[in-house]
Design a protein around this motif. Structure first.
Motif, PDB file in Angstrom:
ATOM      1  N   TRP A  40      83.291  37.278 -14.665  1.00  0.00           N
ATOM      2  CA  TRP A  40      82.756  38.143 -15.421  1.00  0.00           C
ATOM      3  C   TRP A  40      83.180  37.760 -16.974  1.00  0.00           C
ATOM      4  O   TRP A  40      81.769  37.667 -17.966  1.00  0.00           O
ATOM      5  CB  TRP A  40      82.691  39.537 -14.632  1.00  0.00           C
ATOM      6  N   ALA A  41      84.315  38.409 -17.184  1.00  0.00           N
ATOM      7  CA  ALA A  41      84.789  38.478 -18.649  1.00  0.00           C
ATOM      8  C   ALA A  41      84.716  37.237 -19.496  1.00  0.00           C
ATOM      9  O   ALA A  41      84.341  37.001 -20.882  1.00  0.00           O
ATOM     10  CB  ALA A  41      86.575  39.101 -18.806  1.00  0.00           C
ATOM     11  N   TRP A  42      85.129  35.841 -18.578  1.00  0.00           N
ATOM     12  CA  TRP A  42      84.741  34.747 -19.510  1.00  0.00           C
ATOM     13  C   TRP A  42      83.227  34.372 -19.316  1.00  0.00           C
ATOM     14  O   TRP A  42      82.844  33.727 -20.431  1.00  0.00           O
ATOM     15  CB  TRP A  42      85.402  33.407 -18.672  1.00  0.00           C
ATOM     16  N   SER A  43      82.324  34.615 -18.676  1.00  0.00           N
ATOM     17  CA  SER A  43      80.911  34.838 -18.771  1.00  0.00           C
ATOM     18  C   SER A  43      80.378  34.991 -19.516  1.00  0.00           C
ATOM     19  O   SER A  43      79.512  34.870 -20.504  1.00  0.00           O
ATOM     20  CB  SER A  43      80.294  35.086 -17.326  1.00  0.00           C
ATOM     21  N   PRO A  62      93.820  37.983 -23.084  1.00  0.00           N
ATOM     22  CA  PRO A  62      94.031  38.722 -21.036  1.00  0.00           C
ATOM     23  C   PRO A  62      93.393  38.479 -20.211  1.00  0.00           C
ATOM     24  O   PRO A  62      93.566  39.463 -19.326  1.00  0.00           O
ATOM     25  CB  PRO A  62      93.652  40.573 -22.324  1.00  0.00           C
ATOM     26  N   VAL A  63      91.819  38.688 -20.114  1.00  0.00           N
ATOM     27  CA  VAL A  63      91.447  38.384 -18.732  1.00  0.00           C
ATOM     28  C   VAL A  63      92.367  36.728 -17.957  1.00  0.00           C
ATOM     29  O   VAL A  63      91.728  36.886 -16.482  1.00  0.00           O
ATOM     30  CB  VAL A  63      90.340  36.677 -18.890  1.00  0.00           C
ATOM     31  N   TRP A  64      93.219  36.070 -18.784  1.00  0.00           N
ATOM     32  CA  TRP A  64      94.673  35.353 -17.723  1.00  0.00           C
ATOM     33  C   TRP A  64      95.334  36.023 -17.051  1.00  0.00           C
ATOM     34  O   TRP A  64      95.534  35.213 -15.863  1.00  0.00           O
ATOM     35  CB  TRP A  64      95.350  34.056 -19.374  1.00  0.00           C
ATOM     36  N   LEU A  65      95.300  37.100 -17.285  1.00  0.00           N
ATOM     37  CA  LEU A  65      96.184  38.424 -16.652  1.00  0.00           C
ATOM     38  C   LEU A  65      95.126  38.551 -15.334  1.00  0.00           C
ATOM     39  O   LEU A  65      95.733  38.391 -14.172  1.00  0.00           O
ATOM     40  CB  LEU A  65      96.597  39.244 -17.386  1.00  0.00           C
ATOM     41  N   PHE A  66      93.641  39.434 -15.351  1.00  0.00           N
ATOM     42  CA  PHE A  66      93.670  38.775 -14.204  1.00  0.00           C
ATOM     43  C   PHE A  66      92.992  38.202 -13.327  1.00  0.00           C
ATOM     44  O   PHE A  66      93.585  38.469 -12.363  1.00  0.00           O
ATOM     45  CB  PHE A  66      91.794  39.566 -14.886  1.00  0.00           C
TER      46      PHE A  66
END
Length: 268
Positions: A40-43, A62-66
């Motif tokens: 969702w964050a990447w979208s 930080p999205v990579w962490l999720f």
């Protein structure tokens, strides 16, 4: 003919089976949630419509962490959940081996971090400085840096002057930014009387003398502040890591016991 006597063969332990199933279905759902948040964050940032933009960010996204944590939790939870429910020895062995590899990597990382403390410190400094350069490039990274500086009451890796690395905050004469020679608002000391955050509190602050800067911002770097936090909370941090390690060992043992029960039933 034998009457009144019953010979009980091997049985799969229902307690172990459904404990592993229940634990891993929660783990699996959490993995799905983490992956969903990451995607969702990447979208929202348009990454999914332009995959090449993943490499555009100079710092850490930080999205990579999720996505990584969610992916590992999803795989482990799926293998443990389906393996226990269907009594599938392959999935249960995969679950225990995968969990064992993660435990081994954590143990190795802990030993290496203790042995190569200075190298780790240099790498942490390098990592933070890279992210300082990319501060304005990604909103998630920006929020992470602001949270870190506010939580540990620090500024930059080893001091406020590290913000010279960022094109918006450096003090060069060619810098046209209004934030020139300043720092992000998260470096500022908090006024308890202020209900609204003053996002301009760090403007021009590094043009002042060192003594004056202490009045407006935190002058200690995040690396030494993180080291101090670790020393002050060593017992809690060690307890958390030991608890996680024991939970992993417990999960491996349960999975192996269940595999042994299933194999014994299949052989009888």
């Amino acid at each position: 003919m034998m009457s009144g006597k019953h010979y009980k063969g091997h049985e799969v332990s229902c307690c172990i089976k459904y404990f592993i199933f229940g634990f891993n279905i929660i783990f699996w759902l959490l993995g799905v949630a983490f992956l969903g948040i990451g995607l969702w964050a990447w979208s929202e940032k348009g990454v999914l419509s332009n995959i090449s933009s993943i490499t555009d960010l100079g710092g850490f996204d930080p999205v990579w962490l999720f996505l990584v944590v969610g992916g590992v939790m999803f795989i482990l939870g799926f293998a443990g959940c389906i393996g226990a429910l269907r009594e599938n020895t392959f999935l249960l062995k995969f679950f225990s081996v995968f969990l064992g590899i993660i435990f081994f990597l954590e143990l190795t990382a802990g030993v290496l971090a203790f042995v190569f403390k200075d190298w780790i410190k240099d790498q942490l400094n390098f990592f933070i400085n890279n992210n300082i350069r990319a501060y304005r490039d990604d909103i998630d990274l920006q929020n992470l840096i602001d949270f870190t500086q506010e939580y540990w009451e620090c500024c930059g890796a080893f001091g406020a002057d590290d913000w010279n690395l960022n094109i918006y905050f450096n003090c060069t004469d060619s810098n046209p930014s209004r934030e020139k020679c300043g720092v992000p608002f998260s470096c500022c000391t908090k006024d308890p009387a202020e209900d609204v955050i003053n996002t301009q509190c760090g403007y021009d602050v590094r043009a002042k003398s060192s003594d004056e800067q202490r009045t407006y911002i935190h002058v200690k770097g995040c690396v030494p502040q993180f080291e101090k936090w670790l020393q002050d909370n060593l017992t809690v941090v060690a307890g958390i890591f030991i608890g996680i390690a024991l939970l992993q060992i417990f999960g491996i043992c349960l999975a192996q016991n269940l595999v042994s029960d299933i194999e014994a039933v299949q052989a009888s």
